[in-house]
Design a protein around this motif. Structure first.
Motif, PDB file in Angstrom:
ATOM      1  N   LYS A   1      -6.514   5.797   6.887  1.00 57.55           N
ATOM      2  CA  LYS A   1      -5.494   4.636   6.408  1.00 57.55           C
ATOM      3  C   LYS A   1      -5.541   4.416   5.499  1.00 57.55           C
ATOM      4  O   LYS A   1      -5.973   4.820   4.581  1.00 57.55           O
ATOM      5  CB  LYS A   1      -5.156   3.365   7.446  1.00 57.55           C
ATOM      6  CG  LYS A   1      -5.955   2.311   7.066  1.00 57.55           C
ATOM      7  CD  LYS A   1      -5.819   1.584   7.550  1.00 57.55           C
ATOM      8  CE  LYS A   1      -6.793  -0.178   7.289  1.00 57.55           C
ATOM      9  NZ  LYS A   1      -7.099  -1.193   8.582  1.00 57.55           N
ATOM     10  N   CYS A   2      -4.521   4.604   4.698  1.00 58.36           N
ATOM     11  CA  CYS A   2      -3.774   4.012   3.735  1.00 58.36           C
ATOM     12  C   CYS A   2      -3.584   3.266   3.170  1.00 58.36           C
ATOM     13  O   CYS A   2      -2.799   2.413   3.777  1.00 58.36           O
ATOM     14  CB  CYS A   2      -3.815   5.714   2.379  1.00 58.36           C
ATOM     15  SG  CYS A   2      -1.597   5.780   2.887  1.00 58.36           S
ATOM     16  N   ARG A   3      -3.480   2.814   1.463  1.00 59.26           N
ATOM     17  CA  ARG A   3      -2.793   0.896   1.116  1.00 59.26           C
ATOM     18  C   ARG A   3      -2.129   1.408   0.161  1.00 59.26           C
ATOM     19  O   ARG A   3      -3.130   2.343  -1.343  1.00 59.26           O
ATOM     20  CB  ARG A   3      -3.657   0.106   1.597  1.00 59.26           C
ATOM     21  CG  ARG A   3      -2.843  -0.490   1.351  1.00 59.26           C
ATOM     22  CD  ARG A   3      -3.422  -2.244   1.368  1.00 59.26           C
ATOM     23  NE  ARG A   3      -3.305  -3.480   0.697  1.00 59.26           N
ATOM     24  CZ  ARG A   3      -2.879  -3.905  -0.370  1.00 59.26           C
ATOM     25  NH1 ARG A   3      -3.333  -3.029  -1.439  1.00 59.26           N
ATOM     26  NH2 ARG A   3      -1.881  -5.319  -0.262  1.00 59.26           N
TER      27      ARG A   3
ATOM     28  N   TYR B   1      -9.354   4.474   3.445  1.00 54.77           N
ATOM     29  CA  TYR B   1     -10.053   3.584   4.241  1.00 54.77           C
ATOM     30  C   TYR B   1     -10.208   4.240   5.335  1.00 54.77           C
ATOM     31  O   TYR B   1      -9.420   5.170   6.368  1.00 54.77           O
ATOM     32  CB  TYR B   1      -9.482   2.584   4.745  1.00 54.77           C
ATOM     33  CG  TYR B   1      -8.713   1.630   4.140  1.00 54.77           C
ATOM     34  CD1 TYR B   1      -9.771   0.470   3.023  1.00 54.77           C
ATOM     35  CD2 TYR B   1      -7.675   1.859   2.994  1.00 54.77           C
ATOM     36  CE1 TYR B   1      -9.320  -0.511   2.317  1.00 54.77           C
ATOM     37  CE2 TYR B   1      -7.633   0.641   2.254  1.00 54.77           C
ATOM     38  CZ  TYR B   1      -8.541  -0.754   1.745  1.00 54.77           C
ATOM     39  OH  TYR B   1      -8.364  -0.950   1.175  1.00 54.77           O
TER      40      TYR B   1
ATOM     41  N   THR C   1      -9.682   6.067  -4.072  1.00 58.29           N
ATOM     42  CA  THR C   1      -9.034   5.602  -4.689  1.00 58.29           C
ATOM     43  C   THR C   1      -8.187   7.024  -5.406  1.00 58.29           C
ATOM     44  O   THR C   1      -8.961   7.353  -6.149  1.00 58.29           O
ATOM     45  CB  THR C   1      -8.667   4.688  -5.637  1.00 58.29           C
ATOM     46  OG1 THR C   1      -9.370   3.373  -5.102  1.00 58.29           O
ATOM     47  CG2 THR C   1      -7.405   3.707  -6.194  1.00 58.29           C
TER      48      THR C   1
ATOM     49  N   CYS D   1      -0.866   9.777   0.738  1.00 58.74           N
ATOM     50  CA  CYS D   1      -0.086   8.141   1.465  1.00 58.74           C
ATOM     51  C   CYS D   1       0.950   9.157   1.037  1.00 58.74           C
ATOM     52  O   CYS D   1       1.755   8.268  -0.127  1.00 58.74           O
ATOM     53  CB  CYS D   1      -0.563   7.570   0.934  1.00 58.74           C
ATOM     54  SG  CYS D   1      -1.210   5.980   1.516  1.00 58.74           S
TER      55      CYS D   1
ATOM     56  N   ALA E   1      -2.586   4.598  -4.345  1.00 60.65           N
ATOM     57  CA  ALA E   1      -3.335   4.934  -3.159  1.00 60.65           C
ATOM     58  C   ALA E   1      -4.630   4.616  -3.107  1.00 60.65           C
ATOM     59  O   ALA E   1      -5.680   5.561  -2.987  1.00 60.65           O
ATOM     60  CB  ALA E   1      -2.397   5.830  -1.922  1.00 60.65           C
ATOM     61  N   ASP E   2      -4.752   3.493  -2.254  1.00 59.49           N
ATOM     62  CA  ASP E   2      -6.111   3.221  -1.369  1.00 59.49           C
ATOM     63  C   ASP E   2      -6.163   4.055  -0.102  1.00 59.49           C
ATOM     64  O   ASP E   2      -5.700   3.967   0.434  1.00 59.49           O
ATOM     65  CB  ASP E   2      -6.689   2.390  -1.022  1.00 59.49           C
ATOM     66  CG  ASP E   2      -6.842   1.219  -2.961  1.00 59.49           C
ATOM     67  OD1 ASP E   2      -7.436   2.153  -4.288  1.00 59.49           O
ATOM     68  OD2 ASP E   2      -6.305   0.245  -2.789  1.00 59.49           O
TER      69      ASP E   2
ATOM     70  N   GLU F   1       0.374  -1.507   3.831  1.00 61.09           N
ATOM     71  CA  GLU F   1      -0.345  -0.375   4.409  1.00 61.09           C
ATOM     72  C   GLU F   1       0.114   0.399   5.863  1.00 61.09           C
ATOM     73  O   GLU F   1       0.636  -0.013   6.109  1.00 61.09           O
ATOM     74  CB  GLU F   1      -1.675  -1.549   5.209  1.00 61.09           C
ATOM     75  CG  GLU F   1      -3.525  -0.835   6.066  1.00 61.09           C
ATOM     76  CD  GLU F   1      -4.124  -1.224   5.926  1.00 61.09           C
ATOM     77  OE1 GLU F   1      -4.763  -2.193   5.419  1.00 61.09           O
ATOM     78  OE2 GLU F   1      -4.317  -2.287   6.967  1.00 61.09           O
ATOM     79  N   SER F   2      -0.791   1.827   5.654  1.00 62.80           N
ATOM     80  CA  SER F   2      -0.487   2.764   6.645  1.00 62.80           C
ATOM     81  C   SER F   2      -1.030   2.380   8.216  1.00 62.80           C
ATOM     82  O   SER F   2      -2.012   0.944   8.197  1.00 62.80           O
ATOM     83  CB  SER F   2       0.045   4.086   6.472  1.00 62.80           C
ATOM     84  OG  SER F   2      -1.659   4.486   6.525  1.00 62.80           O
TER      85      SER F   2
ATOM     86  N   SER G   1      -0.994  -0.564  -3.094  1.00 59.04           N
ATOM     87  CA  SER G   1      -0.470  -1.977  -3.228  1.00 59.04           C
ATOM     88  C   SER G   1       0.812  -2.387  -3.832  1.00 59.04           C
ATOM     89  O   SER G   1       0.729  -3.946  -2.950  1.00 59.04           O
ATOM     90  CB  SER G   1      -1.303  -2.001  -4.481  1.00 59.04           C
ATOM     91  OG  SER G   1      -0.765  -1.897  -5.854  1.00 59.04           O
TER      92      SER G   1
END
Length: 259
Positions: A172-174, A144, A152, A130, A141-142, A180-181, A176
């Motif tokens: 995808k990733c996020r 999904y 995480t 990410c 990064a989280d 979000e990608s 905070s």
């Protein structure tokens, strides 16, 4: 007989076939996601790629890369990509032949997901990363998978140590503080051992069904031959016993007596 014919049809449909995406030429991008104004390169790999093969999308052909090192393949580039450049790309030959397609996402956002640009093989290790536009340092990064949180990472990287077909999904990733990608699909293909096993299995099954069909046809032929031989014997015997009478009338009379 009908059941066997249906089974044969099923085997023919199930046996692995070569599709358009398995063509000798394939498209290889340097990345699947990128920020606006970054560059992306495409390469057509395979046999005879110099014979009129070019990279294109639904709207236009992509120009050759002027800054790239000369190799045996031809590289095409978008030097300053825009969000409108997102979409599917493929290699196309002079006669209209097409390679596989790849889907590229150009985002004006602050986060992208870096994932393998080409399908990976079952059992391989795959790392998802990410990235945030403004910094090169690692951020928490989280990650999904099909919309569900799967992990995480404080380093911004997540590794799937041995991928399987169940990992073939949209990721995808996020981050905070950044956002979000877009989503990118991780494509997983069967291992060479599994492909070879599948081909050998269907080949053996096809041979067995063919043998069964041949044996059944032979049995049917023998039964028909036996019936015709019996009829010939009856006609011949009737001709000997009553030479002056109509043979078929005698045979019909004989059948009535037996009945």
């Amino acid at each position: 007989m009908t059941v066997l014919m249906l089974l044969v049809a099923h085997v023919q449909l199930s046996y692995p076939q070569t599709s358009v995406s398995d063509a000798a030429v394939r498209i290889v991008p340097t990345r699947l996601q990128l920020f606006e104004y970054n560059s992306v390169h495409f390469t057509c790999e395979g046999f005879n790629v110099s014979a009129g093969w070019k990279v294109r999308n639904i709207k236009e052909f992509i120009p050759k890369c002027s800054k790239c090192t000369v190799t045996t393949t031809v590289t095409y580039a978008i030097d300053y990509a825009l969000a409108s450049d997102s979409g599917e790309y493929w290699c196309e030959g002079g006669g209209g032949e097409r390679s596989n397609t790849v889907s590229i996402t150009v985002t004006a956002g602050s986060v992208i997901l870096e994932s393998p640009a080409l399908p990976v093989m079952e059992g391989d290790a795959v790392t998802l990363s990410c990235r945030e536009r403004e910094t090169s340092s690692n951020l928490t990064a989280d990650f999904y998978k099909d919309g569900l949180l799967i992990g995480t990472s404080s380093t911004g990287h997540m590794t799937i140590h041995s991928v399987s077909k169940s990992d073939d999904s949209l990721y995808k990733c996020r981050i905070s503080a950044a956002g979000e990608s877009p989503g990118s699909r991780l494509s997983v293909r069967a291992s060479d051992k599994e492909i070879n096993f599948s081909r050998h299995y269907y080949l053996r099954l096809w041979i067995r069904i063919t043998v069964i069909l041949v044996l059944q046809l032979l049995v049917m032929g023998l039964l028909y031959w036996k019936k015709q031989l019996h009829l010939h014997t009856v006609l011949l015997q009737a001709k000997v016993n009553e030479p002056n009478k109509d043979i078929y009338a005698v045979v019909k009379k004989g059948k009535k007596k037996k009945g």
